[in-house]
Design an enzyme around this catalytic site. Structure first.
Site, short mmCIF file in Angstrom:
data_model
loop_
_atom_site.label_atom_id
_atom_site.label_comp_id
_atom_site.label_asym_id
_atom_site.label_seq_id
_atom_site.Cartn_x
_atom_site.Cartn_y
_atom_site.Cartn_z
N MET A 123 0.84 -1.17 0.00
CA MET A 123 0.00 0.00 0.00
C MET A 123 0.88 1.23 0.00
O MET A 123 1.87 1.32 0.70
CB MET A 123 -0.86 -0.01 1.26
N SER A 138 -10.64 0.13 -0.16
CA SER A 138 -9.72 0.08 -1.30
C SER A 138 -8.29 0.18 -0.80
O SER A 138 -8.01 0.76 0.26
CB SER A 138 -9.99 1.25 -2.24
N ASP A 139 -7.36 -0.40 -1.56
CA ASP A 139 -5.97 -0.03 -1.34
C ASP A 139 -5.85 1.45 -1.69
O ASP A 139 -6.67 2.01 -2.43
CB ASP A 139 -5.05 -0.89 -2.19
N CYS A 140 -4.81 2.08 -1.17
CA CYS A 140 -4.78 3.54 -1.22
C CYS A 140 -4.70 4.07 -2.64
O CYS A 140 -3.72 3.81 -3.35
CB CYS A 140 -3.66 4.07 -0.35
#
Length: 773
Positions: free
Chosen positions: A1, A296-298
């Site tokens: 991330m 969400s992933d970033c």
């Protein structure tokens, strides 16, 4: 991330909007102290229904959502959720990390003042090598104690985006160090154990902290040969999704009862995972019944709009993600574009409400709307970096370190005979290297040099500057130290400059001149030579394995804050190594046959397959390998079931496939299959007390399922401590539906008829599964 701000700023039309939005989200106070919305002293909210602790959580959630405006709701869809002052709700930062200890990688946790650091346990790949589920859970419990203490002190959140349970598919992956290894069953057991430790016992649907299993799914490439994770389309078969990539996530939800799942940057079969309704809404929430939120992933939503160009407009991207099942965006994208999506009719306010219900429910379960109350309210600075926690970090390192070679029983060394030890190598006196990535500020460090110095006089030489080892200028001094010492310990390997997030490896050999340093020092050493390797991924050390002058090889992974003490204790026999490799160690030439972009697990043509389950070629060290200072023997304590018959009333077209001679598990009445108990007697036949991992593998019948291509698969493992000369018996229940099933090319799980071979160490036991006619 990573916070992909570069991607976020792609396109001038976003810049002004983004800067205005970020200004709106600046919190009025720099303090991270939690603002309890329902503090009894807060006259604004104490009479409101969402603050009443005796009201069911779902009622409280709906009451709160009903009081919010659309604009307020939208600003709660992102990780740095904005305050709602009129309801007494402070801003909240969702993004905190606790991969192997509370970390300050995310903005949700800060060290300093009363909390200068936290216990830093071994990196996950090292802890996984212990194959000890109770240890994994206990580490989670300690980490959550420290997380709660820091939350109470106003310097951390309660939502932790850990663990990483992706499969270590390719040995080059820079983030393989964060994972529990290559086996989906192990990854699933690790996920469930660690999550249970983090989240508490679940009494009353409450959470101690909220864990998050990431990155869903088929995510295991960062940046290789011009392909990065933001642009990668993972082409995955239904078979590989079902029996490999999704297994740990399903276990995380089913067994661990995790509060969150994170979708990944990549696409799977052409669809971004954070916009895939089948993966999110239908699978995680529909089939697996996630009781929590999906994040969400970033910047993943921004990535699939700006970099993958999956939608035409940003409003379409916002709508696609929320309608697919995304509840929270790490990054500002949803806060900027969701209102426009609603106005354009792409999304309804009720869609937003459903997402908020999932996130606010988790906050309610954490007690964040109960005032500063609850069973963890008294945790504070005295509960961080305690003596017991530091001891657990040391014990975890002991259990995870793997002995790979021990010629002529050269180890353990004797403090009486080996009074002077040359300690050589770029990782011989490191601190931060030992804790790997996604780490915080460690309570304290014991380096390998410091650890060995407790047992012997040391002669220290780094040999070369850093793990890149670009030159050999220091080799002469290293050789001189080895000539003088009674024993030599070379601490070599990798660090985050070689393998890391956004950085995949280009090869499996030791970097630079490291191999030359080992060989030259070993050639002149007066005493035994011990090679210690720090790394997350496997290293091809065939040269050292075959060199008779290298007496022993130890893989320490990234062993955490107490790593140096643990390495020394094992070298000098104060601890007996019991770790086993959680991944296959391949030779360097394997890489030429397997592009990182090929997701297939099974061998085909010149493609040799991946992991011990499917790869058929030579290895440096196999999955599950690890030596001890003692020896163990297995025997079956009683004769287990040798035949399993299926009664005629189940032989119908719905479940029985005559061409593959198999039963479809989804239609089978699994209750009809008796559990098959295996009573395995483990004898310690050596001179040292030790721990041993009993692996039970199942080898399916050959050529029953088209495209199966499986060598064997792990179905169970148990860690057992046995004193010298003693015996212990463990029981493993083999479940036909769960353990003898395999996945066909359509992604359906079936039980093949025929001879299933169970492997327990050197033992083999055959179970014949056949229809009863």
């Amino acid at each position: 991330m990573s916070f992909n701000i570069k991607a976020l700023l792609t396109g001038n039309r976003l810049v002004v909007t983004l800067l205005l939005f970020l200004l709106c989200l600046v919190h009025p106070s720099e303090s991270l102290r939690p603002l309890f919305a329902c503090n009894p002293a807060n006259g604004l909210t104490r009479t409101l229904r969402f603050c009443r602790v005796n009201v069911p959580v779902h009622v409280r959630v709906q009451d709160l959502i009903g009081r919010l405006t659309l604009q307020e709701k939208i600003r709660l869809l992102v990780n740095n959720a904005a305050a709602v002052p009129r309801l007494g709700i402070g801003g909240y930062e969702w993004w905190s990390e606790a991969l192997h200890g509370v970390s300050d990688v995310g903005p949700g946790a800060k060290f300093g003042g009363a909390f200068p650091g936290a216990t830093s346990f071994p990196q996950v790949i090292t802890t996984a090598a212990s194959f000890n589920q109770s240890l994994w859970e206990e580490i989670g419990r300690v980490v959550s104690d420290e997380a709660r203490a820091m939350y109470n002190g106003g310097v951390a959140g309660l939502t932790y985006w850990s663990p990483n349970v992706n499969i270590l598919r390719d040995p080059r992956w820079g983030r393989g160090q964060e994972t529990p290894g290559e086996d989906p069953v192990v990854a699933g057991k690790y996920a469930a154990s660690y999550v249970r430790g983090l989240q508490g016992n679940g009494a009353g649907n409450r959470l101690k902290v909220a864990a998050c299993c990431k990155h869903y799914t088929a995510y295991d490439l960062d940046n290789w040969n011009g392909v990065d994770r933001f642009h990668f389309n993972a082409k995955v078969t239904k078979q590989d999704l079902e029996d490999t990539y999704n297994v740990p996530f399903r276990s995380c939800v089913y067994e661990g009862k995790v509060a969150s799942v994170m979708c990944s940057y990549n696409q799977v079969n052409g669809i971004p995972t954070c916009a895939d309704e089948n993966l999110l809404k239908n699978t995680i929430r529909g089939q697996w019944h996630l009781n929590g939120y999906i994040v969400s992933d970033c910047d993943s939503v921004d990535v699939f709009f700006n970099q993958q160009h999956y939608t035409t407009t940003p409003e379409e991207a916002a709508a696609a993600s929320i309608k697919a099942g995304l509840d929270l965006d790490c990054g500002p994208f949803l806060a900027i574009f969701t209102e426009g999506a609603v106005k354009k009719g792409l999304l309804t306010e009720n869609d937003v409400n459903l997402a908020l219900a999932n996130t606010i429910t988790v906050q309610m379960r954490l007690g964040m709307f109960d005032g500063n109350l609850g069973p963890y309210a008294n945790l504070g600075p005295r509960d961080v970096c305690t003596l017991a926690h530091r001891h657990l970090a040391l014990e975890a390192a002991h259990q995870g370190i793997v002995l790979l070679k021990n010629s002529g029983r050269s180890l353990p060394l004797s403090p009486r005979r080996h009074r002077t030890v040359a300690v050589i190598g770029p990782n011989s006196d490191v601190t931060e290297t030992m804790i790997g990535n996604y780490a915080g500020k460690a309570c304290t460090y014991t380096t390998p040099l410091q650890g060995i110095s407790r047992y012997a006089r040391t002669l220290h030489q780094v040999g070369c500057a850093g793990v890149a080892c670009a030159g050999n200028q220091g080799f002469g001094a290293a050789e001189a130290a080895a000539r003088e010492a009674d024993a030599t310990v070379l601490v070599m390997g990798l660090d985050q400059s070689i393998e890391a997030e956004t950085r995949d490896r280009t090869g499996l050999l030791l970097p630079g001149y490291q191999q030359d340093l080992v060989t030259r020092v070993a050639r002149v050493s007066r005493g035994p030579v011990i090679l210690v390797l720090m790394s997350g991924g496997p290293i091809d050390v065939t040269f050292a394995k075959n060199d008779p002058r290298v007496a022993a090889i130890i893989w320490a992974g990234y062993p955490g804050q107490a790593g140096g003490a643990a390495i020394a204790n094992i070298i000098f026999g104060a601890a007996n190594p019991g770790g086993k490799l959680p991944m296959t160690w391949y030779p360097q030439d394997y890489l030429a046959k397997v592009p990182m972009t090929v997701m297939a697990m099974r061998a085909s043509g010149n493609y040799p397959g991946r992991t011990y389950r499917f790869y058929k070629g030579p290895v440096v060290f196999p999955f599950g390998f690890g030596l001890s200072y003692t020896t163990f023997a297995h025997s079956l304590a009683q004769s287990p079931l040798a035949q399993l018959s299926v009664s005629p009333y189940n032989l119908n077209s719905a479940i029985f496939n005559s061409s593959s001679n198999s039963i479809k598990v989804s239609h089978a009445n699994c209750e009809m299959f008796p559990k098959m108990p295996l009573h395995v007697e483990v004898s310690n036949t050596g001179e040292f007390d030790g721990t041993h991992t009993v692996f039970v593998f199942a080898e399916p019948p050959k050529n029953r399922i088209k495209g199966l291509g499986m060598n064997k698969q792990l179905i169970a493992f148990e860690k057992v401590h046995v004193t010298a000369g003693a015996k212990r018996t463990i029981r493993v229940d083999v479940d036909a539906c769960k353990h003898l099933g395999v996945v066909d090319e359509h992604g359906k799980r079936r039980i093949p008829m025929g001879e299933h071979k169970l492997h327990i160490g050197d033992l083999k036991h055959t179970i014949l599964v056949q229809p009863q006619l």
